[in-house]
Every structure is written in C-alpha cells, then in structure tokens.
Design a protein around this motif. Structure first.
Motif, PDB file in Angstrom:
ATOM      1  N   LEU A   1     -49.191   3.167 -58.121  1.00 17.07           N
ATOM      2  CA  LEU A   1     -47.631   3.254 -57.756  1.00 17.07           C
ATOM      3  C   LEU A   1     -47.361   4.350 -56.863  1.00 17.07           C
ATOM      4  O   LEU A   1     -46.143   4.894 -56.538  1.00 17.07           O
TER       5      LEU A   1
ATOM      6  N   PRO B   1     -47.589   7.273 -53.875  1.00 14.57           N
ATOM      7  CA  PRO B   1     -47.564   7.090 -52.497  1.00 14.57           C
ATOM      8  C   PRO B   1     -48.913   7.848 -51.744  1.00 14.57           C
ATOM      9  O   PRO B   1     -48.800   8.712 -50.819  1.00 14.57           O
TER      10      PRO B   1
ATOM     11  N   THR C   1     -44.387  -2.483 -55.234  1.00 18.54           N
ATOM     12  CA  THR C   1     -45.509  -2.742 -54.103  1.00 18.54           C
ATOM     13  C   THR C   1     -46.700  -2.954 -54.866  1.00 18.54           C
ATOM     14  O   THR C   1     -47.626  -3.062 -54.310  1.00 18.54           O
TER      15      THR C   1
ATOM     16  N   TYR D   1     -36.042   1.098 -47.321  1.00 17.04           N
ATOM     17  CA  TYR D   1     -37.513   0.930 -46.841  1.00 17.04           C
ATOM     18  C   TYR D   1     -37.845  -0.440 -47.383  1.00 17.04           C
ATOM     19  O   TYR D   1     -37.632  -0.747 -48.611  1.00 17.04           O
TER      20      TYR D   1
ATOM     21  N   SER E   1     -45.645   3.132 -48.728  1.00 19.63           N
ATOM     22  CA  SER E   1     -45.620   4.433 -49.127  1.00 19.63           C
ATOM     23  C   SER E   1     -44.262   5.196 -49.434  1.00 19.63           C
ATOM     24  O   SER E   1     -43.943   5.874 -50.273  1.00 19.63           O
ATOM     25  N   LEU E   2     -43.335   4.893 -48.442  1.00 24.60           N
ATOM     26  CA  LEU E   2     -41.856   5.206 -48.522  1.00 24.60           C
ATOM     27  C   LEU E   2     -41.359   4.837 -49.758  1.00 24.60           C
ATOM     28  O   LEU E   2     -40.483   5.191 -50.354  1.00 24.60           O
TER      29      LEU E   2
ATOM     30  N   ARG F   1     -42.825   3.696 -52.447  1.00 25.91           N
ATOM     31  CA  ARG F   1     -43.288   4.304 -53.675  1.00 25.91           C
ATOM     32  C   ARG F   1     -42.868   5.731 -53.880  1.00 25.91           C
ATOM     33  O   ARG F   1     -42.690   6.174 -54.993  1.00 25.91           O
ATOM     34  N   GLN F   2     -42.574   6.398 -52.940  1.00 22.88           N
ATOM     35  CA  GLN F   2     -42.211   7.655 -53.074  1.00 22.88           C
ATOM     36  C   GLN F   2     -40.836   7.702 -53.474  1.00 22.88           C
ATOM     37  O   GLN F   2     -40.175   8.718 -53.838  1.00 22.88           O
ATOM     38  N   SER F   3     -39.875   6.773 -53.121  1.00 19.11           N
ATOM     39  CA  SER F   3     -38.541   6.587 -53.595  1.00 19.11           C
ATOM     40  C   SER F   3     -38.394   6.031 -54.770  1.00 19.11           C
ATOM     41  O   SER F   3     -37.308   6.003 -55.471  1.00 19.11           O
TER      42      SER F   3
END
Ligand SMILES: Nc1ncnc2c1ncn2[C@@H]1O[C@H](COP(=O)(O)OP(=O)(O)OP(=O)(O)O)[C@@H](O)[C@H]1O
Ligand SMILES: [Mg+2]
Lengths: 295, 343
Positions: free
Chosen positions: A125, A127, B76, B90, B97-98, B100-102
């Motif tokens: 999960l 990034p 994701t 996103y 990646s964005l 998951r970062q959010s």
C-alpha cells in the motif's frame, strides 16, 4: 484518546518527496526491519552459528570411513579431485550448498511469510516500487549470509584447524562475488513462484536436491555419469563450487578458470533478470486475481 | 479545489473462479484444466459513487457483497476489470504511486503491522516507506503515539498489545503521511464493545481534522452512527445511497414490526408475506432456545396485526414480544433485497 489535535491533512504532504536518498532509505529500512525480526526469533543462532559446522560433519566422517586407515584409499579421490584434503574439499561444497539453501528458504519464503502474516499488502500500500522492497529484503538476507560465511570460516579454523581462505584468495573472493547475483536471482524467482503456487517445500526440496546431486558438493563431478554432466553445466553452483575449490585448494590462477568465470558472469546477468521478470509477473497476476489476500 | 475527493465510476471486478466441471472424475482435479473450468465471477458489478471532502462515507453490506474488493481496487492492490476511479484527483490505474501517497488504508486490521517489532519501530519503518524525512517522521510518530494513547507502550513488541491497541497502531500507520483520504475495511471487527466505541470516536475525530473517510461495515448501527452518507451494497451493486436519515425516511410509509417468538416455523415467512399490506418478512433464530426474531414491514400495522397473531398462533408459535419500531438501515436493506444483512 489524547488531547492534542493533529495537523490537518495537506495536499502538499500528499506529494511524495521521492529522491535518491529516500529510495536508499527505503532499501535500508526494509533490510533493517528484516534483520531485526530475524534476530528476534531465537532460532537464528542455530541457523548461522551451529548449522555450518554440524552439517558437513556427516560427509566428513563418511569420507574418513571410506578413506580407510590413515586415508589409505584416498589417492583415488586425490586423482579425481586434485587434492587429498578432503575436509576442505567437502566443506567448500557444503558451504556453497548451505548458502544457496539458506537463500532459497530465506528469500523464497520472504514474500510468503509477509503474505501469511498479513503485512505484504500493508507494504504494497506504500508508494514504493514493490521490487525495491524485495531487493531490500534480499539485502538483509545477503548480510545474514555474509555473517554465515565469515562464521563458517572462523569455526572451521577453530574446530578442524582448516583454513578455508587460502590459495588464490583474490580469485576465491571473485568467485564468491560473481556467484552472488545468481543465488539471489534464483531466490527472487523462488519468492515469486512461492506466492504464485502458495506452496514451496516441494520446490525447495527439488532444487536443492538437484544441486546436491548434480553440482558435486561432496565429490568430484568426474564420478557422475556423462548425462549428469550435461545437467550440471546448466547450474551456476557447479562452477561456483568447482572454482572456489580450484582457487583455495589448488591455488589456480584466473586464467585457468576463465571459461568458468565467463559462465558464472553470464548466469549473474541472466538469473537476476529472470528473477525480476518472475516477480513482475507475480505482482501483475496478484493485482488481477487478488491472490495476495488469500493464504 | 474539487469538492469530490473520491470519484468512483462504474467500477467492476471479475475474478476468475474455478468451477468443478460437470461429471469430472475426482482424480482429474490434479490435472490443471481437466477437472475444472475457470468462469468469471462478478464481485463488484458497476459501482459508482462520489465522496466529498471531509465526509465519512460508509459502505454497508452483507458478507460477500463486494465491500473489500471495492476498497482494494481503490487502494491499488487490485486492478479493476473496467470502470475508473480517482482519489485526490489521481487515477487509480495510472497514478498508483500518487494514489498510495494520498491514502491511508487499514485493510487487514491488526494483521497489517509487524508483531515482532515495537509500535514505534513499526511506525518508523512505514514512515520511511512514505518517503518521510527522518526528522519529520520522528516528530509525527511521537505526535501520533500520544494522540492515540499509545505512547506509554510504544517501545513494547506489538504482540503484547491488545487488539484495540494493535488496531490503533494500524490506524496510526495509515495516518503517518498525513493523507487526505482514509480507507478503513471493517475497522471494528473483532474488537470488544469498549474498544469498538473508542475506535468509532477516533474515526469521528479524524474526520473533524478535515480528512475524508471511506469505511466498510456490515454493522448497520456503525454505518448509521458514523456515516454522513451510506451506500448499501449487495451482490456487487449499490442498491441505495443517501444519508442514513433519508434512507430510513424512505421507509416512512412502511411500519416496521419486530416480533419475538417461540417455536417459530420459518416456512411461515411466505404465508405472512402473503397477507395484504405486508411488504417484507424476514426471520432469524435468536439463539438456541427456540426463540426467533421476525421483522415485518407493513403499510398499516393496525390492519395486519390480527392476521399476524392469528397465523402465528395457528402454527403453535407464541409471540413473546412485539413492537412497532423505527426503521433502521437494516430495514432499508430488507426493503431493497428481501434479505437480512446477516444470516
Ligand atoms: N481473490 C478473489 N478471487 C476470487 N473471488 C474473490 C476474491 N476476492 C473476493 N472474492 C469473492 O468476491 C465476493 C466479494 O468479496 P468481498 O471480500 O469484496 O466481500 P465483502 O463485502 O468484503 O464481504 P465480507 O463482509 O465477508 O468481508 C465474494 O463472493 C468473494 O468470495
Ligand atoms: Mg470484507
């Protein structure tokens, strides 16, 4: 709950500040976490301290028994093996085999363990490229292996008075370094197959069985039937064992083992690539079928 | 700034599923492709919804409804078969990646953290995976530990924590990178009532900081209590979506009767449902001592009551309790599907 309130979510923080530094930190953090968990299970002592001495003993005493009184029948062995120091000869083979075996279990079960624990998905999960985490874990296993190799050398020195690091030492190191990518490539390939099929014991037994029979961990390949030579030359461990022995026991030069080194080099490129492909395949498949959540 | 921070459009997920082939001999099972055929199974069937910034959105549905599958696509971990979704703007397919970062996500609860590490070590590890600079991470972790009442146990192995504490560490992990969106899959499952209550409070607090929360649950009380809006999901489809009040209000023209009975015969459901003005009847045993609950939706309680009592009585059942109740989200589910949330 505590009193302090947290800062409100911000969209700027939601943008990852990925840099070479943060990527390296990820790699090291994964390795460190693996290492910490490894040492928190008390069995690690057996794995890297006791096992290296215990394992070759059976072979060494078998050899001693077959060698007859005062090693009377050892010259037959010497003719094929190029040395009468059967202890070092056997230990070089078993150490290579144990290294591979450790890697297959450690890396091969790494993803599976995370999957069964439930932490694989919480890692995925984040990034971070998933292959990077796999590499971080391999790095941890690599450091365990190094400690294992060093302890083995020290222990044999103390227990049997045998020095394993001798002869052409630079060549010996070169062979070990050149073998590493192959072993870890096989490890990552394994890890991918293991979560694909959710079963690994059978595969590990198969591979290490093949290696122990075909690669000559305790005997010269010359004793094998011809067709088995054919199989052996497709296994990198064959060359790794042959060349560490050549370097340490026969003081061979780089030139003498150059063809083997070339093959080891080729394996060192091909196997890690295959490992990464297998990993990519497994990751893609997991995202399609959801197989990661099942155990 | 977009009002809708999560947009889900016509999301579908098919899983390949092995089905035993008709008439296959048992031993052919070991040969791949001989004893079974792979048929697609629809787990999520065209789900669409939007979540506004700062909102708690609940996905309520029974086991196997597709809640987890939906949330795993949004995080994701699973690739949608078709459809699209964006989180914080996103794309969940292209900007993983964005996305998951959010996101902070707690999908497997206490199993999502390392039990052989301490609480703090867990958070330090995951902070690195969110690319947090070490100094920021340290501060943030201390802040979270204090906030979640874990600071005094932070340097013990997680395996010694209670379930509630493990769940809080998992939530702390999800909040690490200060994400605008939080995904929680069945956050209170397996917790004792007190811990569950604390956790619900925490969810409300997290929302009040301005975060957006998507949570799934199969407890209708939880969905009702926490959610600003609820999507009721069954068999992979959203069958109703609104605020809890309006969902329940949609049943206003129906009376909801809850009966407790002794020696009830579930075959009577159908007979009761055939009384004119009765809309839905569902029943479930209330333990092992022969007690049953029956929920009955009727357009006019007074008119149907005599028939209900007579019918039940004639089948040797005994009504031990009867009340006309406020509709719950469960009644909304019953009204739409004719089934109970839990069976
Ligand atoms: N990886 C998978 N492969 C095949 N089928 C799956 C997979 N994951 C889920 N399913 C099926 O998809 C359906 C929806 O599952 P899902 O886990 O999304 O339900 P849920 O609403 O979360 O239920 P629960 O309340 O039990 O958690 C179920 O029938 C389940 O068996
Ligand atoms: Mg679920």
């Amino acid at each position: 709950m505590g009193q302090s309130t947290l800062t409100a979510p911000s969209d700027t923080l939601a943008r990852p500040r990925v840099s070479a530094g943060s990527t390296l930190r990820v790699l090291l953090a994964v390795a460190r976490k693996e290492w910490i968990i490894f040492t928190r299970y008390p069995t690690w002592v057996i794995a890297i301290i006791v096992w290296p001495v215990i394992f070759p003993l059976g072979y060494i005493f078998t050899a001693k028994a077959l060698g007859g009184p005062n090693g009377a029948s050892l010259h037959a062995f010497e003719r094929l093996a190029g040395t009468s120091d059967y202890i070092s000869y056997i230990v070089m083979g078993t150490v290579m085999w144990m290294w591979l075996n450790m890697t297959l279990w450690d890396i091969g079960f790494h993803l599976r363990e995370e999957q069964m624990r439930g932490t694989l998905e919480s890692n995925w999960l984040c990034p971070v490229p998933r292959l990077l985490m796999m590499m971080g874990a391999s790095l941890a296993k690599l450091s365990t292996s190094f400690i294992f190799l060093i302890l083995t050398v020290i222990e044999f020195r103390l227990v049997f008075g045998v020095s394993l690091v001798r002869g052409n030492v630079p060549l010996l190191l070169a062979v070990v370094l050149l073998t590493m990518p192959s072993i870890y490539g096989i490890g990552v390939m394994f890890a991918s197959l293991v979560i694909r099929f959710r079963e690994a014991n059978a595969m590990v037994f198969l591979v290490r069985g093949l290696v122990s029979v075909f690669c000559g961990i305790t005997y010269p390949l010359a004793v094998l039937p011809v067709w088995m030579h054919g199989v052996a030359q497709f296994i990198p461990i064959t060359y790794a064992i042959r060349d560490t022995r050549a370097a340490a026991l026969s003081n061979a030069s780089f030139a003498q083992v150059a063809p083997d080194l070339a093959k080891l080099g080729a394996f060192a490129v091909v196997l890690p690539v295959l490992g990464c492909l297998a990993f990519a395949y497994t990751e893609r498949r997991a995202r399609r079928t959801g197989s990661l959540a099942q155990y | 700034m977009a009002e809708e921070i999560v947009r889900v459009e016509d999301l579908r997920k098919l899983f390949p599923r092995k089905v035993r082939r008709e008439g296959a001999k048992p031993w052919t099972r070991v040969i791949p492709g001989r004893g079974s055929v792979t048929e697609p199974f629809v787990a999520v069937d065209g789900v669409s919804f939007e979540i506004r910034r700062g909102e708690i959105f609940g996905l309520l549905g029974p086991n196997g409804a597709g809640k987890t599958t939906t949330i795993r696509m949004l995080s994701t971990l699973l690739e949608p078969t078709s459809g699209s979704a964006t989180i914080n703007g996103y794309d969940i397919r292209k900007q993983t990646s964005l996305v998951r970062q959010s996101l902070g996500a707690v999908l497997t609860g206490e199993r999502s953290i390392y039990w052989k590490l301490t609480g703090r070590e867990n958070l330090e590890y995951f902070a690195t995976l969110y690319h947090m600079p070490p100094r920021t991470a340290k501060q943030r972790i201390q802040e979270l530990l204090e906030r979640l009442d874990l600071a005094h146990r932070a340097d013990e192995y997680v395996e010694r924590y209670s379930s509630g504490m493990k769940q809080r560490i998992a939530i702390a992990k999800a909040l690490l990178a200060n994400p605008p969106v939080l995904l929680l899959d069945e956050p209170t499952i397996g917790l004792d009532p007190q811990s569950a209550r604390n956790l619900r409070e925490l969810v409300l607090e997290v929302r009040s900081e301005g975060r957006t929360i998507l949570l799934t649950t199969h407890y209708m009380e939880e969905a009702d209590l926490l959610s600003d809006r609820v999507g009721i999901i069954d068999s992979g489809r959203i069958i109703a979506l609104d605020t809890p009040e309006r969902l329940k209000g949609s049943l206003r023209q129906l009376d909801v009767m809850k009966l407790e009975l002794h020696d009830y015969d579930p075959a009577l459901d159908g007979v009761l449902a055939s009384i004119p003005a009765v809309e839905n009847v569902v029943s479930s045993p209330a333990g092992n001592d022969g007690a049953w609950y029956v929920s009955l939706h009727a357009r006019d309680t007074r008119a149907v009551l005599p028939s209900v009592i007579e019918l039940v009585g004639s089948r040797s059942g005994r009504i031990t309790n009867l009340q006309v109740a406020q509709p719950t989200l469960e009644d909304v589910f019953i009204a739409h599907t004719g089934k109970q949330l839990r069976d």
